[in-house]
Design a protein around this motif. Structure first.
Motif, PDB file in Angstrom:
ATOM      1  N   SER A 298       0.842  -1.205   0.000  1.00 59.55           N
ATOM      2  CA  SER A 298       0.000   0.000   0.000  1.00 59.55           C
ATOM      3  C   SER A 298       0.875   1.251   0.000  1.00 59.55           C
ATOM      4  CB  SER A 298      -0.916   0.036   1.224  1.00 59.55           C
ATOM      5  OG  SER A 298      -1.791  -1.059   1.219  1.00 59.55           O
ATOM      6  N   ALA A 299       1.962   1.220   0.764  1.00 62.58           N
ATOM      7  CA  ALA A 299       2.860   2.381   0.841  1.00 62.58           C
ATOM      8  C   ALA A 299       3.449   2.698  -0.533  1.00 62.58           C
ATOM      9  CB  ALA A 299       3.978   2.118   1.856  1.00 62.58           C
ATOM     10  N   ARG A 300       3.773   1.646  -1.290  1.00 59.68           N
ATOM     11  CA  ARG A 300       4.324   1.860  -2.636  1.00 59.68           C
ATOM     12  C   ARG A 300       3.275   2.509  -3.544  1.00 59.68           C
ATOM     13  NH1 ARG A 300       5.883  -3.325  -3.845  1.00 59.68           N
ATOM     14  NH2 ARG A 300       7.061  -3.148  -1.917  1.00 59.68           N
ATOM     15  N   VAL A 301       2.046   2.037  -3.440  1.00 57.73           N
ATOM     16  CA  VAL A 301       0.957   2.612  -4.251  1.00 57.73           C
ATOM     17  C   VAL A 301       0.779   4.094  -3.913  1.00 57.73           C
ATOM     18  CG1 VAL A 301      -1.554   2.589  -4.616  1.00 57.73           C
ATOM     19  CG2 VAL A 301      -0.278   0.421  -4.545  1.00 57.73           C
ATOM     20  N   ILE A 302       0.756   4.384  -2.612  1.00 53.53           N
ATOM     21  CA  ILE A 302       0.553   5.775  -2.172  1.00 53.53           C
ATOM     22  C   ILE A 302       1.707   6.659  -2.683  1.00 53.53           C
ATOM     23  CG2 ILE A 302       0.475   7.289  -0.136  1.00 53.53           C
ATOM     24  CD1 ILE A 302      -0.797   4.815   1.362  1.00 53.53           C
ATOM     25  N   THR A 303       2.909   6.168  -2.535  1.00 51.30           N
ATOM     26  CA  THR A 303       4.090   6.942  -2.933  1.00 51.30           C
ATOM     27  C   THR A 303       4.080   7.227  -4.437  1.00 51.30           C
ATOM     28  OG1 THR A 303       5.319   5.931  -1.132  1.00 51.30           O
ATOM     29  CG2 THR A 303       6.620   7.019  -2.837  1.00 51.30           C
ATOM     30  N   ASP A 304       3.812   6.185  -5.230  1.00 50.14           N
ATOM     31  CA  ASP A 304       3.758   6.375  -6.693  1.00 50.14           C
ATOM     32  C   ASP A 304       2.680   7.393  -7.063  1.00 50.14           C
ATOM     33  OD1 ASP A 304       5.749   4.541  -6.988  1.00 50.14           O
ATOM     34  OD2 ASP A 304       4.469   2.907  -7.719  1.00 50.14           O
ATOM     35  N   ALA A 305       1.486   7.221  -6.518  1.00 50.00           N
ATOM     36  CA  ALA A 305       0.376   8.107  -6.873  1.00 50.00           C
ATOM     37  C   ALA A 305       0.688   9.538  -6.425  1.00 50.00           C
ATOM     38  CB  ALA A 305      -0.923   7.614  -6.250  1.00 50.00           C
ATOM     39  N   TRP A 306       1.296   9.655  -5.255  1.00 50.98           N
ATOM     40  CA  TRP A 306       1.634  10.992  -4.744  1.00 50.98           C
ATOM     41  C   TRP A 306       2.625  11.693  -5.672  1.00 50.98           C
ATOM     42  CZ3 TRP A 306       5.765  13.869  -2.960  1.00 50.98           C
ATOM     43  CH2 TRP A 306       5.421  15.036  -2.257  1.00 50.98           C
ATOM     44  N   HIS A 307       3.522  10.910  -6.277  1.00 58.96           N
ATOM     45  CA  HIS A 307       4.481  11.478  -7.228  1.00 58.96           C
ATOM     46  C   HIS A 307       3.881  11.655  -8.621  1.00 58.96           C
ATOM     47  CE1 HIS A 307       7.682  10.193  -4.264  1.00 58.96           C
ATOM     48  NE2 HIS A 307       8.051  11.428  -4.580  1.00 58.96           N
ATOM     49  N   GLY A 308       2.587  11.362  -8.768  1.00 55.48           N
ATOM     50  CA  GLY A 308       1.936  11.565 -10.062  1.00 55.48           C
ATOM     51  C   GLY A 308       2.156  10.428 -11.039  1.00 55.48           C
ATOM     52  N   GLU A 309       2.624   9.293 -10.526  1.00 53.25           N
ATOM     53  CA  GLU A 309       2.827   8.132 -11.405  1.00 53.25           C
ATOM     54  C   GLU A 309       1.716   7.109 -11.179  1.00 53.25           C
ATOM     55  OE1 GLU A 309       6.666   6.839 -10.110  1.00 53.25           O
ATOM     56  OE2 GLU A 309       7.503   8.819 -10.591  1.00 53.25           O
ATOM     57  N   VAL A 310       1.381   6.367 -12.228  1.00 57.17           N
ATOM     58  CA  VAL A 310       0.410   5.283 -12.058  1.00 57.17           C
ATOM     59  C   VAL A 310       1.118   4.135 -11.332  1.00 57.17           C
ATOM     60  CG1 VAL A 310      -1.066   3.603 -13.226  1.00 57.17           C
ATOM     61  CG2 VAL A 310      -0.793   5.916 -14.173  1.00 57.17           C
TER      62      VAL A 310
END
Ligand SMILES: [Zn+2]
Ligand SMILES: [Zn+2]
Length: 344
Positions: free
Chosen positions: A66-78
């Motif tokens: 989940s942390a990886r998903v949040i981090t990617d999305a926060w950086h504007g990446e899918v």
């Protein structure tokens, strides 16, 4: 991060949705839903602080994936996890029934975590809106179904207050969360809720959940009596069979289907086409019999999680294959027509 991009919460919800509609194990899905619930109340600054410090997993309910998903999305990446799921699981669940699916305006049979569903009422409502529904009937179980935490009259009364609050919150969206129940059909064909509470609901689905193997004559009497109850609107998963899935398989109940479906016509009760792949209920022969007898139908998801709301695809494919006229499917009707039919 710009407003146009997928927010971390939206990414987590979308992953959960795709896993649920693919019938993945609920524990896998829960991780993403609880991570979304954890970060939802955080301010942008608080979330940014955790992302940049790498401390997301210190928060309750957030694991490494989940942390990886949040981090990617926060950086504007899918997020990679999401991209893979979109690739594998997005798109219609069934190739057929697309036109009928587009004609459905809502769903008459769904569960929340008040009984045996996995998500809160508002999450079911939000997802229904995202699917384009005009209405969703919340139909948690009745008291006798203890394994499913069936609602007593008191709990149901409290739930109706929550439904009002959700509708107030969604005011102006054009969507309506409707008050309903999946009420147990008791051995004698009576319904497992007080008349007073049944009268306060918009729509009632009546289903057999106990003594599925009773002899055919008794089952026929039981079902005909239930269909003739003044509050019954929809006959849920009429045979109770299970054809696949982690609950195992079981044969359908035996009853005189002609008598039961004739009683449905006489009492203006819709026969449910239960969309769950585990159920595929009624079986095709009975579906065609109900069609020939002139029954009304509803195509329902019987969703126990938001992503399962999408299972309507399966029911639409079956209804189309059986050549059922969309006009006879009550959830193709606008809300006002549905409500006046259900309140007769
Ligand atoms: Zn049921
Ligand atoms: Zn149900």
């Amino acid at each position: 991060m710009t407003g146009e991009q997928l927010t971390p919460v939206a990414a987590l919800r979308r992953i959960a949705f795709l896993l649920e509609r693919a019938r993945e194990d609920t524990y896998k899905v829960k991780a993403f839903r609880s991570a979304a619930a954890t970060i939802l109340p955080l301010s942008d600054d608080e979330l940014a602080g955790h992302v940049t410090a790498g401390t997301l997993t210190d928060l309750p309910g957030i694991g490494a994936s989940s942390a990886r998903v949040i981090t990617d999305a926060w950086h504007g990446e899918v997020p990679v996890r999401l991209a893979v799921l979109e690739e594998e699981h997005a798109g219609p669940l069934a190739p057929g029934g697309r036109e009928l699916r587009a004609a459905l305006r809502g769903d008459l049979h769904t569960h929340s975590d008040w009984s045996d569903g996995g998500s809160p009422i508002e999450e079911m409502a939000f997802t229904a809106i995202e699917l384009g529904h005009d209405y969703l009937v919340l139909t948690d179980h009745s008291p006798r179904l203890k394994v499913a935490r069936g609602l007593s009259a008191e709990r149901l009364a409290r739930q109706l207050g929550v439904v009002d609050a959700v509708n107030e919150h969604l005011g102006g969206s054009g969507f309506r969360l409707l008050k309903g129940i999946e009420v147990d059909i008791l051995d004698d064909g009576s319904l497992d809720q007080t008349d007073e509470m049944l009268a306060r609901l918009d729509l009632r689905v009546a289903s057999v959940h106990s003594k599925l193997a009773m002899d055919a004559d008794a089952m026929t009497r039981r079902m005909v009596a239930a269909v003739a109850q003044p509050f019954t609107n929809v006959l849920g998963h009429c045979t109770g069979r299970l054809v696949t899935g982690n609950r195992g398989v079981r044969p359908g109940s035996k009853f005189d289907a002609r008598k039961v479906f004739e009683a449905c016509v006489e009492n203006d009760v819709a026969v449910e086409i239960n969309s769950r792949p585990e159920r595929r209920d009624p079986p095709t022969k009975l579906l065609e019999l109900a069609r020939d007898i002139g029954c009304l139908f509803s195509i329902d998801s019987d969703a126990h999680a938001p992503g399962q709301l999408d299972m309507l695809d399966y029911g639409c494919e079956r209804a189309e294959q059986a050549g059922i006229d969309p006009e006879r499917i009550v959830n193709t009707w606008p809300a006002e027509r549905l409500l006046s039919w259900a309140s007769r």
